[in-house]
Every structure is written in structure tokens, then in C-alpha cells.
Motif scaffolding. Structure first.
Motif, PDB file in Angstrom:
ATOM      1  N   LYS A   1       0.324  31.487  17.391  1.00 56.42           N
ATOM      2  CA  LYS A   1      -0.055  30.080  17.286  1.00 56.42           C
ATOM      3  C   LYS A   1       0.526  29.252  18.440  1.00 56.42           C
ATOM      4  O   LYS A   1       0.457  28.030  18.425  1.00 56.42           O
ATOM      5  N   GLN A   2       1.105  29.924  19.432  1.00 58.13           N
ATOM      6  CA  GLN A   2       1.731  29.239  20.562  1.00 58.13           C
ATOM      7  C   GLN A   2       0.678  28.582  21.455  1.00 58.13           C
ATOM      8  O   GLN A   2      -0.288  29.217  21.860  1.00 58.13           O
ATOM      9  N   ILE A   3       0.874  27.302  21.768  1.00 61.43           N
ATOM     10  CA  ILE A   3      -0.074  26.588  22.628  1.00 61.43           C
ATOM     11  C   ILE A   3       0.571  26.116  23.923  1.00 61.43           C
ATOM     12  O   ILE A   3      -0.119  25.643  24.829  1.00 61.43           O
ATOM     13  N   HIS A   4       1.903  26.245  24.027  1.00 64.55           N
ATOM     14  CA  HIS A   4       2.573  25.791  25.244  1.00 64.55           C
ATOM     15  C   HIS A   4       3.884  26.540  25.385  1.00 64.55           C
ATOM     16  O   HIS A   4       4.589  26.782  24.402  1.00 64.55           O
ATOM     17  N   CYS A   5       4.212  26.909  26.630  1.00 60.41           N
ATOM     18  CA  CYS A   5       5.478  27.601  26.895  1.00 60.41           C
ATOM     19  C   CYS A   5       5.932  27.296  28.315  1.00 60.41           C
ATOM     20  O   CYS A   5       5.134  27.298  29.242  1.00 60.41           O
ATOM     21  N   GLU A   6       7.209  27.016  28.471  1.00 60.62           N
ATOM     22  CA  GLU A   6       7.815  26.835  29.787  1.00 60.62           C
ATOM     23  C   GLU A   6       9.055  27.713  29.865  1.00 60.62           C
ATOM     24  O   GLU A   6       9.840  27.772  28.914  1.00 60.62           O
ATOM     25  N   GLU A   7       9.257  28.386  31.002  1.00 60.63           N
ATOM     26  CA  GLU A   7      10.424  29.237  31.172  1.00 60.63           C
ATOM     27  C   GLU A   7      11.440  28.567  32.092  1.00 60.63           C
ATOM     28  O   GLU A   7      11.168  27.561  32.718  1.00 60.63           O
ATOM     29  N   GLU A   8      12.634  29.171  32.112  1.00 62.11           N
ATOM     30  CA  GLU A   8      13.737  28.699  32.948  1.00 62.11           C
ATOM     31  C   GLU A   8      14.053  27.230  32.662  1.00 62.11           C
ATOM     32  O   GLU A   8      14.264  26.428  33.560  1.00 62.11           O
ATOM     33  N   ARG A   9      14.074  26.870  31.383  1.00 65.28           N
ATOM     34  CA  ARG A   9      14.475  25.524  30.969  1.00 65.28           C
ATOM     35  C   ARG A   9      15.686  25.627  30.058  1.00 65.28           C
ATOM     36  O   ARG A   9      15.621  26.204  28.979  1.00 65.28           O
ATOM     37  N   ASN A  10      16.834  25.094  30.508  1.00 64.61           N
ATOM     38  CA  ASN A  10      18.041  25.062  29.687  1.00 64.61           C
ATOM     39  C   ASN A  10      17.989  23.822  28.787  1.00 64.61           C
ATOM     40  O   ASN A  10      18.663  22.829  29.021  1.00 64.61           O
TER      41      ASN A  10
END
Length: 753
Positions: free
Chosen positions: A487-496
């Protein structure tokens, strides 16, 4: 950062020591001191030192469990005896007086004090000098560290001339790309260097880092690398030893290299920019002496033989704090050793081993650079194209072969092919779901639901931000990660990520990270599509050493947004015409904020409420744009102070609101439900060990603990688990409590019975 020098002049453990404490930045004498005698200290240190060395040797030789267990017990006893003696020494009245002088010297806007220990003019025998350098000085923190987030760090340092300091001072922020030379020497006797290689390989071509790994080089190769190339950080892993003021490293299975032989090469490397040396190997104080003599600004060594598993864990935790979190160099070392206290049962006193050594006491703490836009773009393009190089090469070759005989079209073909590659990379860059977002392994530390229960946002220790559309998820379902990923619609990596907040009208998600970056994302209007980022104007949050700790939307539809950083700076925005406009800077309202929320009285006047680590609150009137005395506000405020829950109104507080059937002894946090009817309560249980979560309901102006149930086989007492976040989920007229812990892969769903 307050930078102090504790300079020892004379004395011994038999008679005591004398010296002076100086403020380096202002060259002001703060106090002269006399520390007490402790005749037993050298012998106790020697016993612990011998025990630690034997413990390391037994592990390298794979000694039997019975023998290792027997020796481990003796080592633990020696460590405890040295710890007791050291703490008794640090609790002496002279140390207490000096501690108070140091704390009174720390400016209100500073959170860190660095104490440089200088023994250069030490008029005493070299044995006592050596023991003083090796003592666990971090045990003094019990007197120095304050409850308001003041932190102390310790380092050995040289007492060099002012002219030398001016000539050799480096800028405190490393320049990108950071260049690392990693030398892996001999791995004889079963030394496991694989984890360290994996850690450094993960840094390669990431965040503007260049890592060159050299395995078992000969001395000519080491010499050439230091003379001919530019490096910011020198790393060594392998066997090493110290001989008084010098040291030796075993660079391969057949060659041990005295560091004195590398002095000229190290001096040349330092002139070209070498700033940090990390020798993650045994018995390194002699090695540090050589590095400091040639002027390497900052050095980390292990002062005694170090178990390889501890060394690799230390490197991992240090890089997480230094690189990913952007901590100061000395604070990153402090955090790494603190997180490894759990290893003390296997390696008694191992967290005392890492030592920082500065070439001069005025050396500023280094900070890892924040990657710029171009660096991040190049990093992504490298990650995207590296696994696809063969495919690209094959495709380009076919095109070239097709038009080989048509020279007119050849140049055009190359240009078109290159353009396609670049466009594909940019398109991939803008895609909302990079490949890392297809898996989900990190501990969840923040969860947030929209008020209507349709969306869920999470942040995890794998440095990802994720948003899920859960409109069709039923409240009685167990919330499993694998199901959520669908159900994932958004993802960002390398975010602390440090905090998340949804707006009360279910339209916006605000995100804050440790680099003081704030993003406001607009949710899809019709349950599908991408999230759109709104432009945020005029944020003045510093990007370095001032992490945001809290962000919050107002609880009405005027879409106020507030954020606070660790230095006590608060900014207030409002969403207007798809832009986030700053309307107020709120300063000097107290330091180190932990809570930030909006509140309204019966007359619909809106307030921003801020509280610091002491529980003290500061109120801001949004209509009048000014601070206001809480005594003038007609609002009942429930808060946690000193482990107790109070219901306060105009400074009159009722501390007897805890239900009789509550199992919580010391309260840590409260989370009210959106409708104000329920309250989730987190704290330490009666056993004084486990964290509990309870659900309270307000009835007839009093609070009652209500029973909750779950389909997951756990108790409401979360056995030995640490609760990272709690959120209410209201759906289909049902209220559920969602709990994230460090031990569970899935979210725990607790519903009313």
C-alpha cells in the motif's frame, strides 16, 4: 563548544597532583587545582590491563568456554575495582569544586564542553604519567554533565605554541568529497577484518566519499600513497603495538613497520590535507604520539588491546554518528562508546578503550560535510547506472555497429544515445520509489496517521520516509510490514527523520530531519497519485549542529506549522495558496525543546505551547504574536514532570490523576487522542525495568485505565522492549492504539475491549 585545557604540572598518585584549568578560546585561567592522592590506582589499572589483554588473547586463540568464562569473571572484578577507585577519586571535593567552575563557565547557548588533558609539562615519573593518560576520564561525566543536555568530552592534547596553532589550524567542516585511505594489515591469529571492510565499502561513492582500500600492502606502497595522493582520513586495521613514545603496525603477514619510518610521508600527507587518523588496532598510544608529533590534527586510537568484534562495532557506530547524523567528531566518539556499553559483559571496560588525541588544544571539532545537490545527483547516477553498465554497453555497441559505415549518422547516434541515458537517469531520480524502498528492515521510530485514518507515515532507522494509503485496511487487522509495502505510495531514502506531522484537514504531511531540512508534502486528493512538495519560504534554521527535534501542525484547519530545534529556536509557518509562508520567528523561549503542540481555549483563541527538558512551558499567543503567561489562559493542561503526570490550570496542578489500577511507576510521555477522549501513557513499570503502554479514558473529569487487546501474542507490558513511538488510529468509529518498538518487525495494534 566550550574548549578547556586541564594542564597537569606535578605530582604523583602517592602525593596527589597539581595544575591549572584554562579557557583556551580566551586564554583565561579559570582555576588552579590540587587532586588527591590515590596510591592504589596504578596497581588496579595494571590488574585490569592484564585481564583485558588476556581476555583478548584467549578470544583470538579460541580458548575453551570454561577457561574463557573463568577468566572473564576475574576481568570483570578487576574492571569493577578500577571503576570504583576512579569514581571515588573523581568524587573528591576538589574535583567537585572544579566541576562546578566548569559548569558555571558554559555559556547558555552551548551544549558541549571539551576538556583537553595536557601532560606535556608533567614533572613526575613516566609510569604515573602513562597511567594518567590511560585512566577512564569519562567517569568524571557524572559530575560534569547536566540535566539540560550539557555534554562533556575528553581528549589528550599537546601543549603547543600559539604560532604553531595559527599555522596549522584547519577548517572544522571537511570538504566534499572526503577522501579516505584504508589500510588493512595482517589478519594473523584469526583477526576478522571483514566487517570493517564492509562498512567502508558502503561509504564508497556515497555522500561524496572516496574510499581506497589497500590490503596487506608493502612498505613502499604505503609510503608512495602518503607521498603522492591527497587524503582527508587515514584508517588502519590490523595488529599494532606501542613502545613508549612510538609504535609499530603490522602492514602484512611478514612485515612490521615502525611508524617513525613514515614520519616524512605523514608530514607530507598532512601538508596536502590529512586531518584525521583512525587506528582501529591494539595498544595505540605510542602510535598516537608519532601522529601528533608530525601534526595530524585529530587522532583516534585504542589505548589497550582491542577485541576485533568490538573494533568493528565501534567503527560502525562512530560513522553512523559522524557521517549520517552529522555529529561533531568528539561527540560521535562519545555516542559510539555509549551505544557499546552493552558489550561490557563480554569485554569488561572495552568502552574505555577509544581515545581522542588532538595535535593542539585549539583544534576545532571536525564535522562531516552535507552533500550538495550536484554531489547527490552524481551519487544517484552512479548507483543507478553501475548495475546497468553491461546493458548500456551492449546497446551502444549494437547502434555503433549498425551505423559504422555511415559516418554522417555516427556522431548523431552517439549524441542521441547519451541523451537517452541522461534522460533515463533524471526520470529515475524523480521516481518516488527507489530500489531500496522495496525492502523495509530498519526499526520504526516514528509513526503518524491522518486524522481521517486514510494515510500512515513512518520513518525508520534504515533512513527511509514512507507513506501508505491504508483506506481499505480494517482496524482489526494486524499491521504487517509486508502488507503495508503493498500500500506504499511514497518513499524517500537517506533521510534521518526526527519527526512527522499530518495537518488536521488531512491534506499535508510535514517532515523534519537531522540536517534541519523541512519538507511539506501535499497528499493525493482522490486517494491516488504522487505526493507534491510545497515550497517552504524563509527557514533560518542552521544546517549544522542544530537538529530539529519537533515539528507539529495546529489542531484546527488554519494549517499553522511549527518547528523547534535543539538550540531553542522556533519557527512558525502557515500554508497559503500552496506555499508555506513563515509568519513568525520565536526565540529565547527556553532551550532544548522536547515538546511542541497547539492548544485552544473555550473562546477559540489559539496558542503554541513549548516545553523544555525540565518540563517548563512557554506559551505563544498566535493571534497577538506575543508570549503569554499560562496563568492567563483558561486551558487544562496535562503534562509529565519528573516522572509524574499532572493536570494543571493557571499554575494550579493536580498530581493525583493516575488511576489506581495503573501499573506504571515512572511516567515518560503522554499522547492524547485526536478527539481528546483517550490518552496513551508510556512509562516504566512497577518492576522498574520494562516499559509499559496503557490507555486511559476520561470519564466525569477523571481518568480511568481501560483494558486493551491485540491479535499479536504480546502483553500490554512490552517485555524488555523499548517503545519508539505511539499513535492513535481512528477508523470506522473505532479507536486503536498503534505501538512501534525496537524488537518488533510489525506495528503492534491494540484495540479497546
Amino acid at each position: 563548544m566550550l574548549n578547556l585545557v586541564l594542564r597537569f604540572y606535578s605530582g604523583s598518585f602517592d602525593t596527589g597532583f597539581s595544575g591549572e584549568l584554562v579557557d583556551v578560546s580566551n586564554q583565561v585561567l579559570i582555576a588552579k587545582f590540587t587532586f588527591p592522592a590515590s596510591p592504589e590506582m596504578p596497581q588496579l589499572y595494571k590488574q585490569w590491563q592484564d585481564g583485558l589483554r588476556e581476555n583478548t588473547r584467549l578470544r583470538l586463540t579460541s580458548a575453551g568456554d570454561a577457561r574463557l568464562t573463568s577468566h572473564l569473571k576475574k576481568c570483570e572484578e578487576a574492571k569493577r575495582a578500577l571503576e570504583d577507585c576512579s569514581q571515588k577519586w573523581f568524587r573528591d571535593g576538589n574535583f567537585y569544586v572544579l566541576s562546578e567552575k566548569i559548569k558555571n563557565k558554559i555559556p547558555a547557548n552551548e551544549t558541549v564542553v571539551r576538556i583537553n588533558l595536557v601532560f606535556s609539562h608533567f614533572d613526575v615519573n613516566k609510569d604515573d604519567n602513562d597511567i594518567l593518560r590511560r585512566l577512564p576520564w569519562q567517569l568524571w561525566r557524572g559530575l560534569l554533565d547536566s540535566g539540560d543536555s550539557k555534554k562533556s568530552t575528553f581528549a589528550l592534547s599537546e601543549d603547543l605554541s600559539e604560532d604553531y596553532t595559527k599555522r596549522n589550524r584547519h577548517h572544522h567542516v571537511l570538504k566534499s568529497p572526503v577522501r579516505i585511505l584504508a589500510i588493512f594489515g595482517s589478519d594473523e591469529n584469526g583477526l576478522n577484518q571483514k566487517p570493517e571492510k564492509e562498512i567502508l565499502n558502503q561509504l564508497k561513492n556515497n555522500n561524496g566519499v572516496r574510499v581506497q582500500i589497500e590490503e596487506k600492502p608493502n612498505r613502499d606502497r604505503v609510503n608512495k600513497l602518503l607521498w603522492d595522493s591527497k587524503w582527508d582520513i587515514l584508517f588502519f586495521s590490523g595488529h599494532s603495538s606501542s613502545q613508549e613514545r612510538t609504535g609499530t603496525i603490522q602492514i602484512n603477514d611478514g612485515d612490521s613497520l615502525p611508524l617513525d619510518h613514515l614520519k616524512e610521508a605523514l608530514e607530507e600527507s598532512k601538508k596536502k590535507g590529512l586531518k584525521i587518523a583512525i587506528f582501529n588496532s591494539c595498544d595505540g598510544l605510542g602510535i598516537a604520539n608519532v601522529l601528533i608529533q608530525v601534526g595530524i590534527p585529530a587522532v583516534i586510537v585504542m589505548k589497550e588491546p582491542v577485541p576485533d568484534s568490538f573494533a568493528s562495532e565501534f567503527l560502525l557506530k562512530f560513522l553512523e554518528a559522524f557521517v549520517k547524523k552529522g555529529q561533531r567528531f568528539s561527540l560521535a566518539v562519545r555516542e559510539a562508546t555509549g551505544r557499546l556499553n552493552i558489550k561490557d559483559n563480554d569485554f569488561p571496560g572495552a568502552t574505555w578503550l577509544p581515545v581522542i588525541y588532538y595535535s593542539h588544544q585549539n583544534q576545532p571539532d571536525y564535522i562531516w560535510p552535507t552533500p550538495g545537490v550536484i554531489t547527490r545527483l552524481l551519487t544517484f547516477l552512479f548507483k543507478f547506472f553501475s548495475p546497468r553498465l553491461n546493458v548500456i554497453k551492449t546497446g551502444v555497441s549494437k547502434i555503433i555497429n549498425t551505423f559504422k559505415s555511415k559516418k554522417i549518422l555516427f556522431g548523431l547516434t552517439v549524441i542521441v544515445t547519451a541523451s537517452i541515458i541522461i534522460i533515463a537517469g533524471i526520470s529515475k531520480l524523480l521516481s518516488p520509489a527507489p530500489s531500496i524502498c522495496k525492502s523495509w528492515n530498519g526499526v520504526i521510530h516514528s509513526i503518524e496517521f491522518t486524522p481521517d485514518g486514510k494515510y500512515l507515515a513512518t520513518s525508520s532507522l534504515d533512513n527511509t520516509l514512507r507513506v501508505f494509503e491504508i483506506d481499505r485496511l480494517k482496524p482489526e487487522d494486524v499491521i504487517k510490514r509486508d502488507e503495508l509495502l503493498k500500500k506504499q505510495i511514497h518513499c524517500e531514502e537517506e533521510r534521518n527523520i526526527v519527526d512527522l506531522s499530518f495537518s488536521s484537514d488531512n491534506k499535508y504531511l510535514a517532515v523534519a530531519d537531522m540536517q534541519s531540512t523541512i519538507n511539506v508534502l501535499r497528499l493525493p486528493e482522490h486517494g491516488s497519485g504522487k505526493l507534491q512538495e510545497l515550497k517552504l519560504k524563509s527557514s533560518n534554521f542552521p544546517k549544522i549542529l542544530s537538529s530539529i527535534v519537533k515539528i507539529s501542525f495546529s489542531n484546527n484547519n488554519n494549517n499553522y506549522l511549527a518547528a523547534a530545534n535543539i538550540s531553542g529556536q522556533v519557527e512558525l509557518w502557515q500554508i497559503q495558496d500552496q506555499e508555506v509562508i513563515k509568519i513568525q520567528d520565536i526565540r529565547d523561549q527556553g532551550k532544548y525543546k522536547l515538546q511542541l503542540r497547539f492548544s485552544s481555549d473555550k473562546s477559540h483563541n489559539n496558542y503554541l505551547v513549548m516545553s523544555d527538558v525540565t518540563g517548563k512551558e512557554f506559551w505563544w499567543d498566535l493571534k497577538k504574536s506575543e508570549s503569554i503567561d499560562p496563568e492567563k489562559v483558561d486551558i487544562t493542561d496535562i503534562k509529565v514532570t519528573d516522572g509524574s503526570i499532572s493536570s494543571c490550570k493557571k499554575y494550579e496542578c493536580n498530581k493525583n490523576i493516575t488511576p489506581n489500577n495503573s501499573q506504571i511507576e515512572s511516567f515518560k510521555n503522554i499522547i492524547p487522542s485526536p478527539n481528546g477522549k483517550y490518552m496513551a501513557v508510556i512509562g516504566i513499570g512497577n518492576d522498574n525495568k520494562n516499559e509499559n503502554v496503557e490507555l486511559w479514558e476520561q470519564k466525569n473529569q477523571s481518568w480511568t485505565k481501560i483494558e486493551i487487546e491485540t491479535k499479536i501474542e504480546i502483553e500490554t507490558k512490552i517485555d524488555t522492549k523499548t517503545i519508539t513511538d505511539v499513535a492513535f488510529w481512528q477508523k470506522d468509529n473505532k479507536t486503536s492504539l498503534i505501538v512501534a518498538t525496537t524488537n518488533d518487525r510489525n506495528l503492534l495494534l491494540l484495540t479497546l475491549k
